[in-house]
Each structure stands twice: as C-alpha cells, then as structure tokens.
Design an enzyme around this catalytic site. Sequence first.
Site, mmCIF file in Angstrom:
data_model
loop_
_atom_site.group_PDB
_atom_site.id
_atom_site.type_symbol
_atom_site.label_atom_id
_atom_site.label_comp_id
_atom_site.label_asym_id
_atom_site.label_seq_id
_atom_site.Cartn_x
_atom_site.Cartn_y
_atom_site.Cartn_z
ATOM 1 N N ASP A 3 66.989 -109.679 -82.768
ATOM 2 C CA ASP A 3 66.099 -110.749 -82.354
ATOM 3 C C ASP A 3 66.824 -111.548 -81.274
ATOM 4 O O ASP A 3 68.062 -111.543 -81.197
ATOM 5 C CB ASP A 3 65.728 -111.642 -83.540
ATOM 6 C CG ASP A 3 64.380 -112.311 -83.359
ATOM 7 O OD1 ASP A 3 63.913 -112.412 -82.215
ATOM 8 O OD2 ASP A 3 63.798 -112.749 -84.361
ATOM 9 N N GLU A 49 50.878 -124.254 -84.939
ATOM 10 C CA GLU A 49 51.641 -123.410 -85.858
ATOM 11 C C GLU A 49 52.186 -122.235 -85.061
ATOM 12 O O GLU A 49 51.457 -121.587 -84.311
ATOM 13 C CB GLU A 49 50.786 -122.926 -87.026
ATOM 14 C CG GLU A 49 49.542 -122.157 -86.633
ATOM 15 C CD GLU A 49 48.807 -121.574 -87.838
ATOM 16 O OE1 GLU A 49 49.344 -121.609 -88.959
ATOM 17 O OE2 GLU A 49 47.687 -121.071 -87.643
#
Length: 882
Positions: free
Chosen positions: A269, A616
Amino acid sequence: MTHLRNRRPVLAALVSMALSFHTCQAHAASADDPGQRARDLLSRMSIEEKASLLQHDSPAIPRLAIPAYDWWNEGLHGVARAGNATVFPQAIALAATWNGPLVTRVADTVATEFRAKYRQTVGPDGTTALYRGLTVWSPNINIFRDPRWGRGQETYGEDPYLTSRIGVAYVRGLQGDNPATPKVSATVKHFAVHSGPEADRHREDIHPSPHDLTETYLPAFHDTVTEGRALAVMCAYNAVDGVPACASDKLLKDTLRSDWHFQGHVVSDCGAVADIHGAEAHHYTATPEQAVAAAINAGTDVMCEFGNSPTATPATTVRAVQQGLLAEPVLDRAVLRLLEARIRLGLLDKPGSGPFGQIAASEVDTPAHRSLNLETARQSLVLLKNDGLLPLKQAPRSIAVIGPNADSVDALVGNYNGTPSQPVTVLAGLRARFPQARVTHIEGTGWVAPPLQDVPPDRLCVDAACTHPGVRLERFDNLALEGAPSATETVANAALKWGWPDSAERKTSTRWSGYLRAAESGTHHFRLKGNQGYRIRLDGRLVADMWDLAWPTSNAGLTLEAGKLYRIDIEAQQTGWEGEQQLQWTRPSFDNAAALEAARQADLVVFVSGLTWQLEGEEMSVHAPGFAGGDRTSIDLPAPQQSLLERLHAELRPLHKPLVLVNMSGSAMALNWADSHVPAIIQAWYPGGEGGQAIAELIAGDFSPAGRLPVTFYQSAADLPPFKDYGMQGRTYKYFKGKPLYPFGHGLSYTHFTYKNAAAVPKTVCTGFDVRLAVDVKNDGKRAGDEVVQWYVSRPEPGAPNRTLAGFTRIALGAGETRRVTFTLNAKALSTVDAAGRRNVEPGPAEVWIGGGQPGGAGSAGQAAGIGVKLTVKGRRSLPPF
C-alpha cells in the site's frame, strides 16, 4: 536488527537454489516463454536498474527496451482517476446485487476500458502514465466489520463468504480466462486484517485471534488467490502480531506463498514501506534501508512510495544490498516476478499487439457499457421498507425532490471513481421518467450544514477599497498554476465553464483573487461547485481543499462578520464533471421554508439523503459532528438532514401526501425514525453514473427490486463493540446478539415468493460427505421479479456463529412461475472453527435455512420467506482451515 540478519545466509541459499532451478528449466522453454524472457533481461541488468524496477513509478531502461511504467492503477468499480469512464455502482453496491455472473461482466467491461485507456495514452516506446496501465489495484476484499469505517464502501460487505464469491467474480472478470495472457492483472487488497480506523492505520498493531483469522479475515484472500487466481496482492499499512503487514513473513511467506502457493507479485500500500521505519508509524526498523530489506525479504515486490521518503528512491534498495541487509538473489526474485507480470500483460511488446490489441482506444463509456451500468444499478438497489406506497399506482402530476443528494454527482460515484460523461442524478432521473410532471428541486439542507448557494457578484471586489466589482482571473496553460499566466482579466464572479465537450483538452488551471464582503455574521462554508481540484483561502486560511483528487480533504467553516472584507484566493484545475465552476457558500440565516413549501405543493415528495465520498472515505479531514478521519463516530443520519426529514413528514402527514426516502451512502445508517414514520425507504448506495435513472424506474415500478443488504443495518453505534476492537464477537449478523434495524441479506420486492418441498439427501450425513438439497421457489405475485435465494447453516457448537451464509443464487421468475433450486452443502459448510483456528466438523444437529433472507428477517410479510431443513451429522472430522 538481528531478526533481519539471522535468516540471511539460509534465505540467500534457498533463493539461489530456486533461481538455479528456474535457470535449468529455461533451457527447455520456448523463445517466447515469459520466464525465460524475464531471466534474460535480468541477467543484463545492473543492481541500480534492478532496484529501479521495484518502485511503483518504474523508470525506463532504454538499452534493454524496457519502457517506463507506473504500476498504480485504480479500478474499484470502473477505471478511476483517468478521465471519462463507465462509473459502475460502488463496490458495496456490487455486493448488494448478490449476482456473481453480473459482477464478472462488470469487471470484464472495466478491463476493456483499461485496455482502451492504455491504448489512448501509451507512448510509441510503451511508456504508460499514472492510472492508465494494466496492473489494477482492485478489488478491496477486506471485511466491513464495523459500519463506522469510511472505506467500507470499497468492500463487498461484512460476510467472508459473500465477499469471497463477489471477489472471485470480479478478479475473473478483470483477468479473463487465461492467466498466461491476462486482460489486466487484479490486485486483491489489503492483506490482511485491515478495516480502520483510518486515523490509526499507519501505526495500528492488530492481534487477531486464530479463530477470527480463519473464520473472518483470511477466507476471501484465500479464495481469490487459489480459486480466482489473482495475479497480485497488496499488503496493508497495519501491523499484525507486532510485524508490519508488508514485512510479515507469517503473512507473505508462510500463508500466502507457502500455504496458498501464490506465484504472483505483492505490492505495498502506498507509503506502507516508509511506515515500517517511520518514527510516527510502526518504527519497526531503525533505518529506511532496513525497512526496504524487511519488505523485500518477506516477499513485497513493488514499493508504492512517494514524496521525500527515502523509500521512494531506488538508491535505498541499492544501499540495503551493499549493507548486507538484502541478498541480491532476493532482489532478483522480486524483479523476475515483476518482469514476468509485465511480459504476460504485453507491456514490453509493441502497443496494439497481443490478444487484446483489437480493443480500440474508443471503447470507453460506450452505450453498451452504460446499458450494463444501468442494469447493475437496478440490481443493486435495496428496498428497505414499503408500506404499499411503491410502486406508484399512478404517475404524479408534481414531484418535489428535496435533500442534499438529490442532484449530486458525488453521491453517484463514490470514491476511487472515474468521471461519468453523462451522469444521471436522482433529480435528472425523475424528470426523465416522469416527463409530464412538474418536478421541483430544493436542496433544503446540506449534508452536515446549510446548503451551498452561489456567491452573488455584488459580494466580490477586485481591490481592498472595494471600488471595483468582480475578481481577477488568471489562466495557466498547465494543471499546476506554474509559470506566468497565459491570460489575465477582471470578471464579474468566480465562475467559469471550461472548454467542452472535449475533456481530453482540459489541461489548464485558473486562479481567482480579490475580496469578499460578508452579507451576515456567522459560520460560512465554501466550495467550488462542479469541480474537484480546487483550493479556497480566506485571509490566507485554507477553508476548502479538494486539490489532490487522490487524497481529498474538507475543512471547517469560517466565522465571518457582516460587512467586513476578506481576501479571497481560489485555485482550480481544469477538471470536474461538466467543466463548470462556481464559487458557493452557506448562509447562516438559511431556513427550510422553501423546501417545505415545495413539498406542500407536490403530489409526491422524494427526499434524497445520506453521505458522499467527501464525508466517508480514506484518511480524510472532515470537521463535522459524527465524522472523524474519514470514518464516522455516529451512524445516524446527519442532524440537518434528520431535522428536515422530520419537518417534511409533519407537513405532509395532515395532507396525506406520500413521502419516499432515498438514502445514498456507502455504509449502513441508523434510519430508525424513518423506519417508523416514512412509508417507503430505498437504500441506493453510490449507484454509479446511471444511478438516478435506476432509482426513478424503481419508484415508478418499471422493475421489481431484488437487491439485498451485504451488511447489517444496526439501530445505533452504541450497539457495537469499540471500533478499534478487531474481535468479531458482537459484530455482523454472525455474532451480533441484538436486534438489527435491517438484517444482513434483507431486501423487499414488488412481488411475493414462497418456498416449498424442501428435501435433503441424506438427512443424516457422515462427516466428509456432501448433502444435496433442493427446494421449490414460486413467484406467487402478479408480476415478474428476481429472488435472491440464500442458504444459512446453524450449528449449536460453543462459540459458533448465530448462522453462516453457505450459498446463494439470484433467479428471475415470471408471475406464477416455480423453479426447483438445487445446491450442495460440503463438509466445510457444516464445519465450525475453534479458538485455536482449527476447522472441524462436529457430530450433532445442524439446521439449514433456505429463503429470501435470514430466518426472522423482515420481509414483505414481516418475515423473509423461506423454509428450514434439519440434518444430523455423525462422526468428527478435521478440515483444512480454508
């Protein structure tokens, strides 16, 4: 760091043996064998060149005809961040279809558009640009264990089995049928045990129980790797049992490669390798060289690193070798994996050649792709509640469409998204579906504050004395406001429409500057409507920041004083849905009067509530009650929306006027008040570029809804364990002991189904043998519709789940039609996992529920239709964990 050095001699010897074996095998390989071709390239590389290939933005090696390549490409629900593309419903909505074959078709279309984007931008030498390559960093198969997680919208929900089935379907669609020549490569992420909170992800050390690892966190990864044959895996930011995931021998060596025989490449990542040594992150190693060595030794092959981090430069990898931290054969192993992946994808061949060379650059966002998108949106919609209002009995003469998501494109697309060329909002969909109706649109409220309105021109001045109206506009012939402006002028307002419709020509940026005079005192919020890449400053304070599309942030409002002048500076890139920009603000004195009046005058009111990806999402800064770091602290509808909904209901009830609630969010919301007072509720998720049309058609009754919830809708966040607790007890339908608002698997229809004549062969089964089940499913209604047949298994073992989803199928039945549905329960479906993570089939009773939802789940008759079958298991048997 002895834990890194002690293994080096043995590891180097093992890798040398492995490479020798591959070299021997190469003699028998054909000249075009990817492995042989990769080894030949590797044999001619310097250590510096090898190191450079491990960075996500790998530079070219011209002497070997290896072009520059960027491994970073996003395809969660369409080609993302690369301009116009078909934007399918968000991943959580794909799961809500409960339709694996459909998801495979979606992913195949996404892969086609990746090939088309590649053809559009690839250079003559094969050089590719960021987000336009063929290595796709999707799907996200983490478990959505808690509705507060902002990135849960990217997943396939809370259940390991459903996640596995949808994940395998998506991987197969992306890659195609032949792993030797994949259409694109899929990357399953984030390995492993990763699901928030966002604010802690770079330093969180998670200690999952062996039970939860086997039962919940690893099954979808196992299935997408072993069954779906995903060609890549992304390791996570967090640590697991004290070791950062991207440096974890247990995860990457033992589980992934040894136990599951994974042969592909592992990518970190972005920034995860820097986190291995970062003082504010894991600080697992003392130096960046040790961090790089730890990652590569464990099996990480591509390092996504950026900024000024030492891990973002190949020189750090070279020093790791020189310092004896990283054996060169281990480096070679990683390079070989990456070269072979690029060769199989055709990235080292002439552009336009190979099995997918016929895919034209124009095959993006085509009518056929948009048609599939509409079909997917229809199948994803979940009818949560219906007191008989829907479908509408007759076309309304007037409709009031109210709420912050009524005309929002952001609410269509979710995050990790592309740009739909013809987005259909809920407002646009209703206007198109009911062309004879008078459709009125009033926002009525913003998401978490009053709605944004255009800043009037008389509020803007060029100079501090406010003797000249307007603002100064500067244009730049690049996207970064670099150099001298190409044009400067005074304009009446901070508003602009870019060159359109050729979005490919959007290569410029602008700056507006001047002064703003507040009309009233109080807190104001600002945005640039229609654009994502922008920054707004008042008196030097950043009040809105959406400049970086990959890492968007929102900022708190600013308190202004009536009559006072404030210096305003707005910077914007040439981007956005329709190339149109307009400075907007909230007004402290706003009230809901206009929305209420529009509702009183309408035959039908549609209130479109919820969230967007700006509230979100991934590691965000959102300053609003109920939100933190991209996550949520409350799962309630934001207070301004709840207040307006209640006022609308109070106005409409005496008038006997119908109200439909359409909620758009990527996660479960506690719609308790609405469930008690609103006659019809639709959960629309982030339904993609065609979503508004699908919603309008559902309201009109053009099709019968059949979407099912892939997550539990709880009544309150207070019903859940602490967000940071990764234990599964008390979470999801499997372990939650309370009463949900809407259960996992729930969804209503416009028709009715019955289940009869269930049979199991045998009813008494010895462990290790399969059980064949069959049931008749009949559409008892007067219209055609889909039913999602679900089967759950319950075992009475201590600590066992309430029940476990063991299978599902989505079927279409005409009015009055009956179909015999058959399926098989294998030993794994009848097994349970003990505290040590061991999977066993235990003797004793088992109950299978077959129905349109869970037993006792709400349905059109108050309970999901279905039928139970009792079995008896004899004997005991141990099974592999996955």
